[in-house]
Write a protein that holds these residues in place. Structure first.
Motif, PDB file in Angstrom:
ATOM      1  N   TRP A 252      -4.658  20.197  19.654  1.00 51.37           N
ATOM      2  CA  TRP A 252      -4.993  20.959  18.473  1.00 51.37           C
ATOM      3  C   TRP A 252      -4.430  22.496  18.721  1.00 51.37           C
ATOM      4  O   TRP A 252      -4.054  22.796  19.985  1.00 51.37           O
ATOM      5  N   PRO A 253      -4.464  23.269  17.771  1.00 50.84           N
ATOM      6  CA  PRO A 253      -4.286  24.778  18.204  1.00 50.84           C
ATOM      7  C   PRO A 253      -5.487  25.168  18.858  1.00 50.84           C
ATOM      8  O   PRO A 253      -6.331  24.707  18.835  1.00 50.84           O
ATOM      9  N   TYR A 254      -5.016  26.327  19.632  1.00 54.57           N
ATOM     10  CA  TYR A 254      -5.908  26.647  20.446  1.00 54.57           C
ATOM     11  C   TYR A 254      -7.196  27.118  19.835  1.00 54.57           C
ATOM     12  O   TYR A 254      -8.164  27.131  20.128  1.00 54.57           O
ATOM     13  N   ARG A 255      -7.076  27.971  18.867  1.00 58.76           N
ATOM     14  CA  ARG A 255      -8.327  28.339  17.774  1.00 58.76           C
ATOM     15  C   ARG A 255      -8.874  27.339  17.040  1.00 58.76           C
ATOM     16  O   ARG A 255      -8.769  27.139  16.078  1.00 58.76           O
ATOM     17  N   TRP A 256      -9.629  26.335  17.751  1.00 53.82           N
ATOM     18  CA  TRP A 256     -10.187  25.332  17.021  1.00 53.82           C
ATOM     19  C   TRP A 256     -11.684  25.406  17.173  1.00 53.82           C
ATOM     20  O   TRP A 256     -12.280  26.172  17.928  1.00 53.82           O
ATOM     21  N   THR A 257     -12.420  24.639  16.283  1.00 55.63           N
ATOM     22  CA  THR A 257     -14.044  24.750  16.404  1.00 55.63           C
ATOM     23  C   THR A 257     -14.298  24.052  17.699  1.00 55.63           C
ATOM     24  O   THR A 257     -13.747  22.806  18.057  1.00 55.63           O
TER      25      THR A 257
ATOM     26  N   THR B 283      -9.828  38.868  20.008  1.00 55.64           N
ATOM     27  CA  THR B 283      -9.769  37.409  20.477  1.00 55.64           C
ATOM     28  C   THR B 283     -11.308  36.829  20.202  1.00 55.64           C
ATOM     29  O   THR B 283     -11.798  36.178  20.758  1.00 55.64           O
ATOM     30  N   GLY B 284     -12.072  37.583  19.367  1.00 54.24           N
ATOM     31  CA  GLY B 284     -13.366  36.962  19.012  1.00 54.24           C
ATOM     32  C   GLY B 284     -14.283  37.299  20.324  1.00 54.24           C
ATOM     33  O   GLY B 284     -15.065  36.479  20.475  1.00 54.24           O
ATOM     34  N   ASP B 285     -14.143  38.448  20.906  1.00 51.13           N
ATOM     35  CA  ASP B 285     -14.835  38.921  22.280  1.00 51.13           C
ATOM     36  C   ASP B 285     -14.698  37.817  23.436  1.00 51.13           C
ATOM     37  O   ASP B 285     -15.535  37.716  24.338  1.00 51.13           O
ATOM     38  N   ALA B 286     -13.546  37.146  23.306  1.00 52.43           N
ATOM     39  CA  ALA B 286     -13.320  36.092  24.672  1.00 52.43           C
ATOM     40  C   ALA B 286     -12.537  37.022  25.720  1.00 52.43           C
ATOM     41  O   ALA B 286     -12.323  36.292  26.568  1.00 52.43           O
ATOM     42  N   TYR B 287     -11.640  37.756  25.399  1.00 56.81           N
ATOM     43  CA  TYR B 287     -10.678  38.419  26.502  1.00 56.81           C
ATOM     44  C   TYR B 287     -11.318  38.890  27.764  1.00 56.81           C
ATOM     45  O   TYR B 287     -11.015  38.585  28.689  1.00 56.81           O
ATOM     46  N   LYS B 288     -12.441  39.644  27.679  1.00 55.52           N
ATOM     47  CA  LYS B 288     -12.797  40.261  28.927  1.00 55.52           C
ATOM     48  C   LYS B 288     -13.834  39.100  29.689  1.00 55.52           C
ATOM     49  O   LYS B 288     -13.461  39.175  31.090  1.00 55.52           O
TER      50      LYS B 288
ATOM     51  N   ASN C  92      -3.089  36.330  21.494  1.00 52.10           N
ATOM     52  CA  ASN C  92      -4.424  36.194  21.278  1.00 52.10           C
ATOM     53  C   ASN C  92      -4.812  35.077  20.758  1.00 52.10           C
ATOM     54  O   ASN C  92      -6.082  34.496  20.977  1.00 52.10           O
ATOM     55  N   SER C  93      -3.969  33.979  20.219  1.00 48.71           N
ATOM     56  CA  SER C  93      -4.293  32.914  19.685  1.00 48.71           C
ATOM     57  C   SER C  93      -4.441  31.641  20.982  1.00 48.71           C
ATOM     58  O   SER C  93      -5.051  30.742  20.792  1.00 48.71           O
ATOM     59  N   ALA C  94      -4.315  32.058  22.137  1.00 50.50           N
ATOM     60  CA  ALA C  94      -4.550  31.161  23.160  1.00 50.50           C
ATOM     61  C   ALA C  94      -6.091  31.458  23.628  1.00 50.50           C
ATOM     62  O   ALA C  94      -6.637  30.575  24.453  1.00 50.50           O
ATOM     63  N   PHE C  95      -6.697  32.518  23.201  1.00 51.39           N
ATOM     64  CA  PHE C  95      -8.228  32.670  23.716  1.00 51.39           C
ATOM     65  C   PHE C  95      -9.179  31.801  22.654  1.00 51.39           C
ATOM     66  O   PHE C  95      -8.860  31.470  21.815  1.00 51.39           O
ATOM     67  N   ASN C  96     -10.250  31.773  23.358  1.00 48.95           N
ATOM     68  CA  ASN C  96     -11.294  30.795  22.881  1.00 48.95           C
ATOM     69  C   ASN C  96     -12.599  31.144  22.974  1.00 48.95           C
ATOM     70  O   ASN C  96     -13.097  31.612  24.273  1.00 48.95           O
ATOM     71  N   THR C  97     -13.558  31.124  22.068  1.00 49.77           N
ATOM     72  CA  THR C  97     -15.043  31.618  22.453  1.00 49.77           C
ATOM     73  C   THR C  97     -15.462  30.710  23.220  1.00 49.77           C
ATOM     74  O   THR C  97     -16.548  31.037  23.838  1.00 49.77           O
TER      75      THR C  97
ATOM     76  N   ALA D  48      -8.625  27.717  30.449  1.00 48.40           N
ATOM     77  CA  ALA D  48      -7.532  26.631  30.394  1.00 48.40           C
ATOM     78  C   ALA D  48      -6.241  26.904  29.582  1.00 48.40           C
ATOM     79  O   ALA D  48      -4.955  26.779  30.156  1.00 48.40           O
ATOM     80  N   SER D  49      -6.530  27.188  28.316  1.00 50.01           N
ATOM     81  CA  SER D  49      -5.346  27.531  27.435  1.00 50.01           C
ATOM     82  C   SER D  49      -4.527  28.839  27.828  1.00 50.01           C
ATOM     83  O   SER D  49      -3.341  28.920  27.768  1.00 50.01           O
ATOM     84  N   VAL D  50      -5.292  29.887  28.368  1.00 52.53           N
ATOM     85  CA  VAL D  50      -4.625  30.827  28.828  1.00 52.53           C
ATOM     86  C   VAL D  50      -3.911  30.541  30.143  1.00 52.53           C
ATOM     87  O   VAL D  50      -2.844  31.136  30.248  1.00 52.53           O
ATOM     88  N   GLY D  51      -4.364  29.790  31.082  1.00 53.43           N
ATOM     89  CA  GLY D  51      -4.021  29.407  32.193  1.00 53.43           C
ATOM     90  C   GLY D  51      -2.713  28.680  31.951  1.00 53.43           C
ATOM     91  O   GLY D  51      -1.499  28.701  32.601  1.00 53.43           O
ATOM     92  N   VAL D  52      -2.514  27.663  31.142  1.00 54.75           N
ATOM     93  CA  VAL D  52      -1.422  26.977  30.457  1.00 54.75           C
ATOM     94  C   VAL D  52      -0.050  28.014  30.263  1.00 54.75           C
ATOM     95  O   VAL D  52       1.094  27.779  30.560  1.00 54.75           O
TER      96      VAL D  52
END
Length: 330
Positions: A39-44, A210-215, A247-252, A259-263
Motif C-alpha cells: 500500500w502507499p505509506y499513508r493508509w488507514t 506528518t499528522g503529529d507522527a514525526y517527533k 512526509n508520506s513515509a510517516f504514519n500515525t 518501519a517505513s521511515v527505516g526503509v
C-alpha cells in the motif's frame, strides 16, 4: 513469559505458536518490506495489527511530566541567575531535544543558550574566554541551583541533579530574535553559526505535516539505537536523518512509521546529502556524521528492521510483541 520490562524474553518459548513463526524475518522477506510495499505509506491502519499499545508507548515515550517540570525549573533558575548577576544582559532559551520535543524518556541533560545581548560577531578569543568565565562565575555564585561547574569546549557545564550545558552565544548583528546565533569553540578558537530557533520551527512544521507522527518516530529511532552503544549515531544526527525523509513515509500508527521511515533510510548511500533540520548544512560529511558511521547505523537498521516488519505482519499478539521488543534489544 513477559520480562521485567514488559517485553517477551528472547529466550522465552512461544507456546502454541507454530515453529515456522519462530524464524526471524530477513530483509529479503520484506523486499525491503513486502507488506509495507502493498500500500502507499499513508493508509488507514489495519485493525489486525497485534503489537500491544503499552509496548509501543514504552519506546515512544518522552520525558515524564515530573522530569519536564524539573527541566523547566532548572531553566528558570539559570535564567534568573544570569539576569540577577549579569545585569539583565542575557537572553536564555532551551535548545536541543527537550526544546524540540524529541527527547527520550531517560534523558538527563538539557541544553540552554545564554545569548549575550551587548555583543555581536565577531569577537576576539580573549572576549569569548571572558564570556565563558563570566557565565561560569554566575553559576558558581548563585544559590538558585547546585552542582559542579566546569568550562568545556563550546559550553559551560552544570553537573547537578540534572546535567545542563549552558552555551554562551552572541548575535551576528545587533541583537535579533532571528537565527543564526554565533557560538564558539574554545579548542578551535573559532566562531560558527548555529540555528536552534530555525531547527525548532522546522520540527514543528514537520510534526504538523506528518499528522503529529514525526517527533514520536524520532524518539523511536533514538530509543532503538540505544541498544548499540558502540555505534556513533548522535541524537542530533538521527533527528536530522529522520527529518530528511518525505512526509508520506510517516504514519500515525508508529510501528508502521518506524518501519517505513527505516526503509527510506536504507535507500541512502554514503554520498547522499542529509540536510540538518535547520537546513543550514549537510550532516553526512566527515566533519559531521562520518559516512562510515552512518553506514554502520544502516547495517544495524537492516538487521533489525525485519523484526519490526515481522511484528507488523504477525498473526498473534504474542508473536508481534516478541518481535517488536526484540527489535529494540529487549
Amino acid at each position: 513469559m513477559y520480562g521485567t520490562q514488559g517485553c517477551l524474553s528472547r529466550a522465552s518459548p512461544m507456546r502454541g505458536v507454530p515453529s515456522r513463526a519462530l524464524r526471524q524475518p530477513q530483509i529479503d522477506d520484506v523486499k525491503p518490506a513486502a507488506h509495507l510495499a502493498r500500500w502507499p505509506y499513508r493508509w488507514t491502519v489495519a485493525l489486525t495489527y497485534k503489537i500491544s499499545q503499552p509496548l509501543i508507548d514504552k519506546y515512544t515515550a518522552g520525558p515524564s511530566a515530573q522530569r519536564t517540570s524539573q527541566v523547566k525549573s532548572l531553566h528558570e533558575n539559570i535564567r534568573q541567575a544570569l539576569e540577577n548577576w549579569g545585569d539583565k544582559k542575557f537572553d536564555t532559551f532551551l535548545q536541543g531535544s527537550y526544546r524540540n520535543g524529541t527527547a527520550i524518556a531517560d534523558i538527563n541533560d538539557v541544553d540552554i543558550v545564554a545569548l549575550y545581548d551587548p555583543w555581536n560577531s565577531p569577537e576576539s578569543s580573549a572576549r569569548w574566554e571572558w564570556l565563558f568565565n563570566h557565565v561560569a562565575h554566575i553559576l558558581q555564585q548563585t544559590s538558585l541551583m547546585s552542582g559542579q561547574v566546569t568550562i568545556g569546549d563550546k559550553c559551560v557545564k552544570l553537573d547537578g541533579q540534572l546535567k545542563a550545558d549552558i552555551v554562551p552565544a552572541i548575535s551576528r548583528t545587533a541583537y535579533s530574535s532571528v537565527d543564526p546565533i554565533r557560538v564558539y569553540s574554545r579548542r578551535q578558537r573559532l566562531e560558527r553559526d548555529n540555528y536552534p530557533r530555525t531547527h525548532y520551527d522546522n520540527g514543528v512544521k514537520k510534526q504538523t505535516a506528518t499528522g503529529d507522527a514525526y517527533k514520536s518516530t524520532v524518539r523511536l529511532f533514538k530509543r532503538w539505537i540505544r541498544q548499540y552503544p558502540t555505534l556513533t549515531a548522535p541524537s542530533f544526527y538521527i533527528e536530522c536523518a529522520v527529518h530528511s525523509v518525505e512526509n508520506s513515509a510517516f504514519n500515525t500508527y508508529l510501528p508502521l512509521s518506524f518501519a517505513s521511515v527505516g526503509v527510506e533510510l536504507l535507500k541512502y548511500s554514503e554520498t547522499s546529502i542529509i540536510r540538518s533540520v535547520a537546513g543550514d548544512k549537510d550532516i553526512l560529511v566527515p566533519a559531521e556524521w562520518k559516512p562510515a558511521h552512518f553506514v554502520s547505523f544502516q547495517q544495524a537498521l537492516r538487521r533489525d528492521l525485519p523484526l519490526v516488519t515481522g511484528a507488523l505482519g504477525a498473526s498473534t499478539t504474542y508473536e508481534a510483541d516478541r518481535l517488536w521488543c526484540s527489535a529494540f534489544g529487549d
